[in-house]
Design a protein around this motif. Structure first.
Motif, PDB file in Angstrom:
ATOM      1  N   ARG A 129      40.318  61.359  41.102  1.00 22.70           N
ATOM      2  CA  ARG A 129      39.256  60.480  41.585  1.00 22.70           C
ATOM      3  C   ARG A 129      37.875  61.040  41.283  1.00 22.70           C
ATOM      4  N   GLU A 130      37.061  60.249  40.596  1.00 15.45           N
ATOM      5  CA  GLU A 130      35.653  60.573  40.407  1.00 15.45           C
ATOM      6  C   GLU A 130      34.842  59.667  41.322  1.00 15.45           C
ATOM      7  N   LEU A 131      33.939  60.260  42.066  1.00 12.48           N
ATOM      8  CA  LEU A 131      33.171  59.516  43.048  1.00 12.48           C
ATOM      9  C   LEU A 131      31.777  59.193  42.526  1.00 12.48           C
ATOM     10  N   GLU A 132      31.271  58.059  42.969  1.00 12.37           N
ATOM     11  CA  GLU A 132      29.879  57.697  42.708  1.00 12.37           C
ATOM     12  C   GLU A 132      29.145  57.757  44.039  1.00 12.37           C
ATOM     13  N   PHE A 133      27.969  58.369  44.024  1.00 11.14           N
ATOM     14  CA  PHE A 133      27.270  58.645  45.277  1.00 11.14           C
ATOM     15  C   PHE A 133      26.006  57.810  45.424  1.00 11.14           C
ATOM     16  N   GLY A 134      25.697  57.504  46.680  1.00 15.26           N
ATOM     17  CA  GLY A 134      24.472  56.805  47.027  1.00 15.26           C
ATOM     18  C   GLY A 134      23.786  57.513  48.180  1.00 15.26           C
ATOM     19  N   VAL A 135      22.596  57.024  48.528  1.00 18.32           N
ATOM     20  CA  VAL A 135      21.809  57.599  49.627  1.00 18.32           C
ATOM     21  C   VAL A 135      22.099  56.798  50.891  1.00 18.32           C
ATOM     22  N   SER A 136      22.634  57.464  51.901  1.00 15.28           N
ATOM     23  CA  SER A 136      23.073  56.771  53.114  1.00 15.28           C
ATOM     24  C   SER A 136      21.914  56.319  53.991  1.00 15.28           C
TER      25      SER A 136
END
Length: 256
Positions: A129-136
């Motif tokens: 699994r490769e994750l994509e990140f955002g600003v919470s």
């Protein structure tokens, strides 16, 4: 007796819902959070109110006009490919999902604490699994909490670890970065690419949205530890550690 039963039933109606309502902030569940909830705060913007970059554009360092010699950048080198990320852009986006040297990475920066961190996008031990990140939009101890879009788990940027959600306890492998003036980075890596201001968002990258915060005597959000009185609360420091700091003394002595 009936009045007692009536009151008891009414108390269940009034108070039971509060027992099952999940603790949430910005739409993220904190039910299984591994950090003190009093140190998890909304930073103001909603989820993705600070937009992470997911399809970043770059330009040749030799030809770049948007970055000045004394500008500060975060530099990253993987498998011989060098990239630079100006703080003037990271101040507005905080997270860049990118590919460097053929590896998927997440580059993160927290303007409130000045911490720049890069990680592999795959959690340790999860080769699929490769994750994509955002600003919470949330902070833990005044540091940005990232979230992954796949499971909506919250990740401590400075610890590189999921602190709430389905991925709680999972860790990201940190990748070394360099904090440098642009002129020094370009001299060292003349073939470097630099993050372009063509981000797809209308932002004034010549303006620092946090101007003056570094000199202000106070922090805006609660932190776990306060700086000693002889230091400014925003003092820039270089941190280091050794195994001797982490192991019990009898184990350290046995290794000598």
């Amino acid at each position: 007796m009936r009045s007692i039963l009536t009151l008891f039933s009414l108390s269940l109606v009034l108070f039971t819902p509060s027992l099952v309502v999940a603790k949430t902030l910005n739409g993220f569940s904190l039910d299984n959070a591994t950090v003190p909830l009093n140190l998890v705060q909304s930073g103001g913007p909603p989820r993705d109110g600070i937009p992470a970059l997911t399809d970043p554009k770059f330009e040749s360092g030799r030809k770049a006009q948007s970055v000045k010699p004394r500008d500060i950048v975060l530099g990253l080198v993987i498998n011989g490919e060098a990239k630079a990320y100006p703080l003037s852009i990271l101040n507005w986006h905080e997270i860049v999902n990118d590919t460097v040297g053929g590896e998927r990475v997440v580059v993160s920066y927290c303007p409130l604490c000045g911490s720049g961190m890069a990680f592999e996008s795959q959690p340790e031990g999860d080769g699929q699994r490769e994750l994509e990140f955002g600003v919470s939009g949330l902070l833990y101890s005044s540091d940005v909490l990232m979230y992954d879009r796949e499971t909506e788990s919250l990740w401590s940027q400075i610890h590189g670890e999921a602190v709430a959600g389905p991925q709680v306890g999972s860790k990201l492998k940190q990748i070394p970065m360099t904090l440098s003036r642009w002129s020094n980075w370009l001299q060292r890596y003349p073939d470097t690419q630099v993050l372009s201001t063509e981000t797809g968002y209308r932002r004034d990258y010549n303006r620092d949205p946090y101007a003056g915060y570094g000199e202000h005597p106070n922090v805006y959000f609660p932190v776990a530890n306060q700086a000693p009185s002889e230091y400014h609360q925003k003092e820039m420091v270089l941190g280091c550690w050794s195994m001797a700091m982490l192991l019990p003394s009898h184990l350290v002595n046995s290794r000598s």
